[in-house]
Design a protein around this motif. Structure first.
Motif, PDB file in Angstrom:
ATOM      1  N   VAL A  80       0.835  -1.206   0.000  1.00 50.70           N
ATOM      2  CA  VAL A  80       0.000   0.000   0.000  1.00 50.70           C
ATOM      3  C   VAL A  80       0.867   1.253   0.000  1.00 50.70           C
ATOM      4  O   VAL A  80       0.560   2.241  -0.676  1.00 50.70           O
ATOM      5  CB  VAL A  80      -0.958  -0.002   1.205  1.00 50.70           C
ATOM      6  CG1 VAL A  80      -1.724   1.326   1.289  1.00 50.70           C
ATOM      7  CG2 VAL A  80      -1.950  -1.157   1.099  1.00 50.70           C
ATOM      8  N   LEU A  81       1.973   1.225   0.752  1.00 49.93           N
ATOM      9  CA  LEU A  81       2.884   2.371   0.766  1.00 49.93           C
ATOM     10  C   LEU A  81       3.406   2.668  -0.634  1.00 49.93           C
ATOM     11  O   LEU A  81       3.476   3.826  -1.059  1.00 49.93           O
ATOM     12  CB  LEU A  81       4.055   2.107   1.722  1.00 49.93           C
ATOM     13  CG  LEU A  81       5.147   3.180   1.744  1.00 49.93           C
ATOM     14  CD1 LEU A  81       4.591   4.512   2.216  1.00 49.93           C
ATOM     15  CD2 LEU A  81       6.310   2.734   2.630  1.00 49.93           C
ATOM     16  N   LEU A  82       3.767   1.616  -1.366  1.00 48.65           N
ATOM     17  CA  LEU A  82       4.243   1.791  -2.735  1.00 48.65           C
ATOM     18  C   LEU A  82       3.153   2.426  -3.603  1.00 48.65           C
ATOM     19  O   LEU A  82       3.426   3.339  -4.397  1.00 48.65           O
ATOM     20  CB  LEU A  82       4.658   0.444  -3.317  1.00 48.65           C
ATOM     21  CG  LEU A  82       5.116   0.451  -4.786  1.00 48.65           C
ATOM     22  CD1 LEU A  82       6.340   1.339  -4.955  1.00 48.65           C
ATOM     23  CD2 LEU A  82       5.420  -0.969  -5.251  1.00 48.65           C
ATOM     24  N   LEU A  83       1.922   1.972  -3.438  1.00 45.30           N
ATOM     25  CA  LEU A  83       0.803   2.536  -4.199  1.00 45.30           C
ATOM     26  C   LEU A  83       0.609   4.015  -3.870  1.00 45.30           C
ATOM     27  O   LEU A  83       0.427   4.846  -4.768  1.00 45.30           O
ATOM     28  CB  LEU A  83      -0.481   1.769  -3.895  1.00 45.30           C
ATOM     29  CG  LEU A  83      -0.659   0.391  -4.526  1.00 45.30           C
ATOM     30  CD1 LEU A  83      -1.918  -0.268  -3.994  1.00 45.30           C
ATOM     31  CD2 LEU A  83      -0.739   0.507  -6.049  1.00 45.30           C
ATOM     32  N   VAL A  84       0.629   4.339  -2.585  1.00 45.23           N
ATOM     33  CA  VAL A  84       0.366   5.720  -2.158  1.00 45.23           C
ATOM     34  C   VAL A  84       1.447   6.662  -2.666  1.00 45.23           C
ATOM     35  O   VAL A  84       1.149   7.747  -3.195  1.00 45.23           O
ATOM     36  CB  VAL A  84       0.262   5.799  -0.620  1.00 45.23           C
ATOM     37  CG1 VAL A  84       0.221   7.254  -0.154  1.00 45.23           C
ATOM     38  CG2 VAL A  84      -0.993   5.074  -0.137  1.00 45.23           C
ATOM     39  N   GLU A  85       2.703   6.285  -2.527  1.00 47.56           N
ATOM     40  CA  GLU A  85       3.781   7.184  -2.952  1.00 47.56           C
ATOM     41  C   GLU A  85       3.829   7.316  -4.478  1.00 47.56           C
ATOM     42  O   GLU A  85       4.131   8.385  -5.011  1.00 47.56           O
ATOM     43  CB  GLU A  85       5.119   6.689  -2.406  1.00 47.56           C
ATOM     44  CG  GLU A  85       5.229   6.818  -0.901  1.00 47.56           C
ATOM     45  CD  GLU A  85       4.950   8.232  -0.405  1.00 47.56           C
ATOM     46  OE1 GLU A  85       5.458   9.202  -1.010  1.00 47.56           O
ATOM     47  OE2 GLU A  85       4.208   8.380   0.577  1.00 47.56           O
ATOM     48  N   SER A  86       3.523   6.234  -5.182  1.00 46.96           N
ATOM     49  CA  SER A  86       3.464   6.320  -6.643  1.00 46.96           C
ATOM     50  C   SER A  86       2.296   7.206  -7.075  1.00 46.96           C
ATOM     51  O   SER A  86       2.409   7.992  -8.028  1.00 46.96           O
ATOM     52  CB  SER A  86       3.316   4.915  -7.244  1.00 46.96           C
ATOM     53  OG  SER A  86       4.424   4.105  -6.919  1.00 46.96           O
ATOM     54  N   ALA A  87       1.179   7.078  -6.374  1.00 41.10           N
ATOM     55  CA  ALA A  87       0.021   7.916  -6.676  1.00 41.10           C
ATOM     56  C   ALA A  87       0.328   9.381  -6.417  1.00 41.10           C
ATOM     57  O   ALA A  87      -0.077  10.254  -7.191  1.00 41.10           O
ATOM     58  CB  ALA A  87      -1.176   7.468  -5.832  1.00 41.10           C
ATOM     59  N   ARG A  88       1.056   9.648  -5.342  1.00 36.88           N
ATOM     60  CA  ARG A  88       1.415  11.039  -5.044  1.00 36.88           C
ATOM     61  C   ARG A  88       2.268  11.624  -6.180  1.00 36.88           C
ATOM     62  O   ARG A  88       2.057  12.766  -6.605  1.00 36.88           O
ATOM     63  CB  ARG A  88       2.158  11.114  -3.714  1.00 36.88           C
ATOM     64  CG  ARG A  88       2.598  12.532  -3.351  1.00 36.88           C
ATOM     65  CD  ARG A  88       3.181  12.629  -1.950  1.00 36.88           C
ATOM     66  NE  ARG A  88       2.122  12.624  -0.949  1.00 36.88           N
ATOM     67  CZ  ARG A  88       1.910  11.638  -0.092  1.00 36.88           C
ATOM     68  NH1 ARG A  88       2.678  10.562  -0.124  1.00 36.88           N
ATOM     69  NH2 ARG A  88       0.936  11.720   0.795  1.00 36.88           N
ATOM     70  N   SER A  89       3.204  10.853  -6.672  1.00 39.78           N
ATOM     71  CA  SER A  89       4.034  11.327  -7.792  1.00 39.78           C
ATOM     72  C   SER A  89       3.187  11.598  -9.027  1.00 39.78           C
ATOM     73  O   SER A  89       3.366  12.621  -9.702  1.00 39.78           O
ATOM     74  CB  SER A  89       5.112  10.284  -8.115  1.00 39.78           C
ATOM     75  OG  SER A  89       6.003  10.121  -7.041  1.00 39.78           O
ATOM     76  N   ALA A  90       2.253  10.688  -9.323  1.00 36.28           N
ATOM     77  CA  ALA A  90       1.394  10.862 -10.500  1.00 36.28           C
ATOM     78  C   ALA A  90       0.509  12.088 -10.360  1.00 36.28           C
ATOM     79  O   ALA A  90       0.334  12.864 -11.310  1.00 36.28           O
ATOM     80  CB  ALA A  90       0.542   9.604 -10.707  1.00 36.28           C
ATOM     81  N   ALA A  91      -0.070  12.285  -9.170  1.00 38.95           N
ATOM     82  CA  ALA A  91      -0.985  13.405  -8.954  1.00 38.95           C
ATOM     83  C   ALA A  91      -0.262  14.745  -9.062  1.00 38.95           C
ATOM     84  O   ALA A  91      -0.725  15.675  -9.744  1.00 38.95           O
ATOM     85  CB  ALA A  91      -1.662  13.279  -7.596  1.00 38.95           C
ATOM     86  N   TYR A  92       0.882  14.865  -8.408  1.00 41.29           N
ATOM     87  CA  TYR A  92       1.577  16.152  -8.415  1.00 41.29           C
ATOM     88  C   TYR A  92       2.223  16.440  -9.771  1.00 41.29           C
ATOM     89  O   TYR A  92       2.373  17.601 -10.154  1.00 41.29           O
ATOM     90  CB  TYR A  92       2.595  16.208  -7.274  1.00 41.29           C
ATOM     91  CG  TYR A  92       1.931  16.594  -5.965  1.00 41.29           C
ATOM     92  CD1 TYR A  92       1.858  17.922  -5.561  1.00 41.29           C
ATOM     93  CD2 TYR A  92       1.330  15.647  -5.160  1.00 41.29           C
ATOM     94  CE1 TYR A  92       1.216  18.287  -4.382  1.00 41.29           C
ATOM     95  CE2 TYR A  92       0.681  15.993  -3.985  1.00 41.29           C
ATOM     96  CZ  TYR A  92       0.632  17.319  -3.606  1.00 41.29           C
ATOM     97  OH  TYR A  92      -0.009  17.683  -2.440  1.00 41.29           O
ATOM     98  N   GLN A  93       2.598  15.409 -10.490  1.00 38.05           N
ATOM     99  CA  GLN A  93       3.094  15.621 -11.846  1.00 38.05           C
ATOM    100  C   GLN A  93       1.969  16.164 -12.725  1.00 38.05           C
ATOM    101  O   GLN A  93       2.184  17.058 -13.548  1.00 38.05           O
ATOM    102  CB  GLN A  93       3.630  14.325 -12.425  1.00 38.05           C
ATOM    103  CG  GLN A  93       4.200  14.445 -13.843  1.00 38.05           C
ATOM    104  CD  GLN A  93       5.393  15.377 -13.916  1.00 38.05           C
ATOM    105  OE1 GLN A  93       6.332  15.248 -13.129  1.00 38.05           O
ATOM    106  NE2 GLN A  93       5.375  16.315 -14.847  1.00 38.05           N
ATOM    107  N   ALA A  94       0.761  15.623 -12.565  1.00 32.69           N
ATOM    108  CA  ALA A  94      -0.376  16.107 -13.350  1.00 32.69           C
ATOM    109  C   ALA A  94      -0.717  17.545 -12.985  1.00 32.69           C
ATOM    110  O   ALA A  94      -1.027  18.362 -13.859  1.00 32.69           O
ATOM    111  CB  ALA A  94      -1.586  15.196 -13.121  1.00 32.69           C
ATOM    112  N   CYS A  95      -0.666  17.864 -11.685  1.00 28.90           N
ATOM    113  CA  CYS A  95      -1.020  19.215 -11.242  1.00 28.90           C
ATOM    114  C   CYS A  95       0.006  20.265 -11.692  1.00 28.90           C
ATOM    115  O   CYS A  95      -0.311  21.450 -11.777  1.00 28.90           O
ATOM    116  CB  CYS A  95      -1.164  19.253  -9.721  1.00 28.90           C
ATOM    117  SG  CYS A  95      -2.631  18.380  -9.111  1.00 28.90           S
ATOM    118  N   ALA A  96       1.233  19.817 -11.961  1.00 29.21           N
ATOM    119  CA  ALA A  96       2.284  20.748 -12.391  1.00 29.21           C
ATOM    120  C   ALA A  96       2.571  20.654 -13.884  1.00 29.21           C
ATOM    121  O   ALA A  96       3.475  21.316 -14.392  1.00 29.21           O
ATOM    122  CB  ALA A  96       3.562  20.473 -11.610  1.00 29.21           C
ATOM    123  N   ALA A  97       1.810  19.844 -14.610  1.00 28.28           N
ATOM    124  CA  ALA A  97       2.084  19.598 -16.029  1.00 28.28           C
ATOM    125  C   ALA A  97       1.841  20.844 -16.872  1.00 28.28           C
ATOM    126  O   ALA A  97       0.898  21.602 -16.624  1.00 28.28           O
ATOM    127  CB  ALA A  97       1.213  18.451 -16.543  1.00 28.28           C
TER     128      ALA A  97
END
Length: 326
Positions: free
Chosen positions: A238-255
């Protein structure tokens, strides 16, 4: 660009406020949240009373809202509506609406074509949006136009996820004002997908946090259940999922604008499934108490489930990504 220290201070301030006002969408609380903290105007240009930041900064607020399961209308008002108004190019609409959104005296929402059957003819708006994020001012994409209107009727829904208020909005020949065309519709929606992904990260992170806390406290066979390998592996996944999701979300918000559609589709797909998995596994770790009404675990699972349909399911985002890439 906002510094990391400023973002950290923003996160602390938002989290403290939401912890002091849990589970309420009261208008007074919204005005304090929007006005005193200044978060509703983060993406509003400075000349209209905002901070002139972007979605990258607003994502911090979104994550904290998701973590707290707050029903405050931040996504609809401060992300979708602000984006639609700013992209409309209508100076009158900007001057009328953006200052009120920034200081918390106005809430607004956006309706996309697939969310309602609306017609706009002769300056009148007709139709029904059966399930919509509510707001005092409604901005609807109808045909090739973006129109501003006030619903003739609102009917709040009693939903499974009580932390995300939805309403049926009826427009029975109401006067509507055209404030732009529909050229920015997809971009506004992608900004919403990216902001929702940040919310999902907040919820998934809190689900993991609660599961870890419980695994340390709950003893079985004379040991904390967190010491068992099966539980350790579950939480590590779950930790791997959460941290990967955080990277995906913030990359999208800064795209950048020309890459937003791709990154939003990635975040919409990955963060949705990560949140569902994190909330589900949190219930599994909690065991029987995790499905009781008194415990918070089921509320996160319900929010994850409703979020998975808000802008389309993960499969729809992947189909859109395939179309963009291939």
């Amino acid at each position: 660009m906002t510094s990391s220290d400023e973002l950290r201070e923003l996160r602390v301030a938002v989290r403290s406020f939401l912890e002091a006002h849990p589970g309420t969408a009261d208008q007074t609380v919204w005005r304090r949240f929007a006005g005193e903290l200044g978060v509703a105007g983060m993406a509003v240009p400075e000349e209209y009373g905002g901070a002139g930041c972007g979605l990258a900064e607003a994502a911090v607020v979104c994550e904290e809202i998701g973590r707290a399961l707050s029903p405050l209308p931040y996504l609809a008002t401060a992300v979708l509506a602000v984006s639609a108004i700013t992209e409309s190019g209508d100076e009158d609409a900007k001057e009328r609406l953006l200052p009120g959104i920034a200081d918390g005296t106005v809430t607004a929402t956006v309706i996309f074509p697939d969310e309602a059957e609306l017609t706009f003819e002769g300056g009148l708006l007709n139709g029904v949006a059966p399930y919509a994020l509510d707001g005092e001012v409604v901005l609807a994409y109808v045909g090739d136009a973006l129109v501003e209107a006030i619903p003739s009727a609102r009917r709040p829904h009693v939903t499974m996820d009580q932390t995300r208020p939805l309403a049926e909005l009826t427009f029975d020949g109401v006067q509507a004002r055209r404030i732009g065309d529909a050229g920015a519709r997809d971009r506004v929606r992608d900004l919403g997908v990216a902001a929702l992904a940040a919310e999902q990260v907040g919820g998934a992170s809190r689900s993991l946090e609660a599961a870890v806390e419980y695994a340390k406290q709950r003893h079985q066979f004379g040991r904390p259940i967190g010491s068992f390998q099966a539980v350790k592996h579950k939480l590590a996944d779950v930790l791997l999922l959460v941290e990967s999701a955080r990277s995906a979300a913030y990359q999208a918000c800064a795209a950048p604008a020309d890459e937003l559609a791709v990154y939003a589709a990635i975040a919409g797909s990955y963060c949705t499934e990560a949140y569902l998995a994190a909330a589900g596994e949190s219930i599994q770790v909690h065991g029987g108490i995790g499905v009781t009404w008194e415990h918070e675990a089921h509320r996160y699972f319900k929010r994850a489930t409703s979020d998975s349909q808000l802008f389309g399911p993960p499969q729809a985002h992947r189909a859109r990504l395939a179309h963009s890439v291939l």
